[in-house]
Motif scaffolding. Sequence first.
Motif, short mmCIF file in Angstrom:
data_model
loop_
_atom_site.label_atom_id
_atom_site.label_comp_id
_atom_site.label_asym_id
_atom_site.label_seq_id
_atom_site.Cartn_x
_atom_site.Cartn_y
_atom_site.Cartn_z
N ARG B 120 42.16 41.75 42.45
CA ARG B 120 43.81 41.63 42.53
C ARG B 120 44.23 40.76 43.72
NH1 ARG B 120 46.13 47.14 43.64
NH2 ARG B 120 44.35 48.11 44.03
N ALA B 121 43.31 39.89 44.25
CA ALA B 121 43.60 39.37 45.51
C ALA B 121 44.07 38.04 45.00
CB ALA B 121 42.04 39.31 46.29
N GLN B 209 38.18 38.99 38.45
CA GLN B 209 38.91 37.82 38.04
C GLN B 209 38.42 36.40 38.51
OE1 GLN B 209 42.83 37.64 39.99
NE2 GLN B 209 42.07 37.70 42.02
N GLY B 210 37.01 36.32 38.60
CA GLY B 210 36.20 35.22 38.98
C GLY B 210 36.29 34.83 40.55
N HIS B 211 37.78 34.16 40.89
CA HIS B 211 37.81 34.39 42.38
C HIS B 211 39.41 34.49 42.58
CE1 HIS B 211 39.81 30.50 41.84
NE2 HIS B 211 38.81 29.96 41.35
N PRO B 212 39.69 34.69 43.80
CA PRO B 212 41.17 34.87 44.01
C PRO B 212 41.98 33.82 43.57
CG PRO B 212 39.59 35.55 46.04
CD PRO B 212 38.75 34.75 44.88
N VAL B 213 43.43 34.25 43.46
CA VAL B 213 44.22 33.23 42.97
C VAL B 213 44.53 32.52 43.99
CG1 VAL B 213 46.68 33.13 42.12
CG2 VAL B 213 44.86 34.94 40.96
N LEU B 426 45.19 40.22 39.27
CA LEU B 426 46.42 39.60 39.59
C LEU B 426 46.57 38.32 38.46
CD1 LEU B 426 48.78 38.54 41.15
CD2 LEU B 426 47.13 37.42 42.71
N ARG B 427 45.27 37.71 38.18
CA ARG B 427 45.42 36.61 37.24
C ARG B 427 45.90 37.20 35.71
NH1 ARG B 427 42.67 32.02 38.31
NH2 ARG B 427 41.60 32.77 40.25
#
Lengths: 455, 455
Positions: B120-121, B209-213, B426-427
């Motif tokens: 969620r970051a 999500q892979g990495h932070p947005v 988040l993504r």
Amino acid sequence: MPRPGQLHLNAFLMSVGHHEASWRLPESDPYADLDVEHFKNLARIAERGKLDSLFLADGPVLWDQVGRRPSGVLEPTVLLTALAGATEHIGLIATASTTYNEPYNLARRFASLDIVSGGRAGWNIVTTAGLDAARNFNLDALPAHKERYERAAEFVDVSLKLWDSWDDEAIVADKERGVWGDDGKIYPPAHRGRYYSVAGALNVPRSAQGHPVLVQAGSSENGRNFAARYAEAVFTAHQTLSDAQEFYDDLKRRAAEHGRDPDHVKILPGIVPIIGTTSSQARDLEAELNNLIRPEYAIRQLAELLGVPESELDLDSQLPAHLPEEEQIEGAKSRRTLVVNLGRRERLTVRELIARLGGGRGHLTFAGTAVQVADQIEHWYESGAADGFNIMPPVLPSGLAAFVDQVVPILQERGRFRTEYTGRTLREHYGLPRPENRNTVPADPAARRTVVLHP
Amino acid sequence: MPRPGQLHLNAFLMSVGHHEASWRLPESDPYADLDVEHFKNLARIAERGKLDSLFLADGPVLWDQVGRRPSGVLEPTVLLTALAGATEHIGLIATASTTYNEPYNLARRFASLDIVSGGRAGWNIVTTAGLDAARNFNLDALPAHKERYERAAEFVDVSLKLWDSWDDEAIVADKERGVWGDDGKIYPPAHRGRYYSVAGALNVPRSAQGHPVLVQAGSSENGRNFAARYAEAVFTAHQTLSDAQEFYDDLKRRAAEHGRDPDHVKILPGIVPIIGTTSSQARDLEAELNNLIRPEYAIRQLAELLGVPESELDLDSQLPAHLPEEEQIEGAKSRRTLVVNLGRRERLTVRELIARLGGGRGHLTFAGTAVQVADQIEHWYESGAADGFNIMPPVLPSGLAAFVDQVVPILQERGRFRTEYTGRTLREHYGLPRPENRNTVPADPAARRTVVLHP
């Protein structure tokens, strides 16, 4: 006459246990190093045992080969913040490097953790050995040991100035006049030193315990001097009682030479307790774990610690006769000497030495019943070798639960450990005074409410 | 034909509200800026409203004078970690500076937050304007605007390499063979660039999500180019619909020029909604707040933004005819221009300008009923000026609760906003694909499962 008083116990958390092969046990979740619920569970077990604190080691580097064992290491101030929300009393000690951080950022992050947790934060100050870490921060060589410690001292000085940059009475919150804070009670560090220039005040005020507890874990000559000057708790590794006593006496004396109360420096060796219902069952568990080690992974790390090529180490021979001396290496000096002494003293083959290090990386491993573990802890305490211990369960969560549910009650019955938390902050658990703000210490020492730790 | 689809809504949290005088209201807790329970309450309100994310601004510096308003700013990755534990779905976007951090440390901290929160970051990438911040980091001058953005680009490149340094399949957890990870699926960045050299892999793997947005909030020429290249969400400030439309069209076009799908750059202007049961009640609340401003504090900050001495500003006159141009200042360029244009366009005295900025520091302030606020949001969305909004309640928690309980249901009834979370990350809330690991993208583009965001 036995030494009076109570001892201090920290839970040193590390993925699914300190033994490098613990993840291979059927009971272990091999993904737990990245599972915040795993750590919340550990934190709650430790708090059930009324332990002083949780402790996390750290380095800004991927340790070793990922084949060897669980290698994910969540950043400790983040992880401990998550654990703060799952607990109420227990202290939260994170390792962070003075070599690879900026004082403003790090002092602020620890101050934030300290406030979020209600005054439960501690900072284990490390200078970070190892070329691999250096190469993640724009460097081609590890800074020299001595320079790392000089930098560390200035880093801590700046951090203390930042933590004292708000008076305890700086917030007035006067809605009527429209004045939230008293700008006359903000003390910008205006620090210009050899390594750091930091002009302005922190944007986080002092916490319930004043500032985070300062912890240190290096035992070299530089490390001891640093600890004597700054540390309020010292994590250390010893294989024998006499080594531990020598270190204990030496550090308390050095602290006194710095004008400090030696009782305000808590010395806490690490111990890997392997607990069984009988001592032979405990030894069986130890052997089971050691048999699961893959020495081809461990030998590489051992060679690096000793400062020799891997090819010079043979699994079924003793250590080479000639090894670089402590003065010749720039890495983890005191740990290198401990390992060499252990290998030589007990005439261990490299394979046996790897097994002895597999549990606690040089910390004392002790296999026995709960009573035997309690006896060992109490013996070191009474012999003036320790103010308490950093508990390093070989397997998590089971090893921590065994310690909390079997060893802690024995120590409590003997009056050696608290049965309830009597304070709210880590400083209160350790019996340390809340430090005065050094910007507002009254001129007359008799008027001081508490002892100033770093005059 | 109206624009179809749903919009995105973030809650921009700031102590007891974005209006600088909000802390003086009887309802406000003037210590809430340091109270994690206050922020947990806000997070739960926002999640009740199914908002996309929480957002925290930040700077490594004590902003302004503490007399003016609550000045404690808990470090955002720490605070958001605490909020992760109090919520289940909502995204968590922290601001952090590329000028005053090291890539390894910051990439790791965001990766840790991303894992602790289950993906969620988000990272709001800023270059940090202001001499005061520079002076907390060994500098005597603010690095030039252009250099800050060059450094930021390399910083993000390195971060992406670090976030991709573990294959999604790197952990094998083979207990039988004693192999935890596949060392062949670790990809050390081996980065040597103009500003950074980072050799080794991160010690944290990829997240859900892979990495932070990646989020960005600068609107200068440098800022727009940076956003077009990297940002997946853009926070921006506009006073008029036409300015917002110009920015929206320009940024989407620039993103396309970088070979990116413009729909994968969400543009979210800030809005300060002052909500009343009638529009006159809303205006009364706005006036009440503005009357509580003490302009002697605000004028100092305004002078700094404009690059003039405080003595050149007179509270009861309009802005001086001659002010430094955007090109001449190295600070917050686009915000300076927005403020100058606002003052000149509406012929405001400095006192009036301060009142207009008191709510949102340049972001649009809108006083009205819940229906009027919903209309305004939908109008900008339909007019191609926004993909959603960054909601900046003037007073917290009441202003956020009013938005969530009164405005959100209207937008939901109109089909403009989700009624339940449909994703976990988040993504997913933003409708962004999970990025492939750039080290393992198949050679044949047709074989790719998802769009690569940063080819």
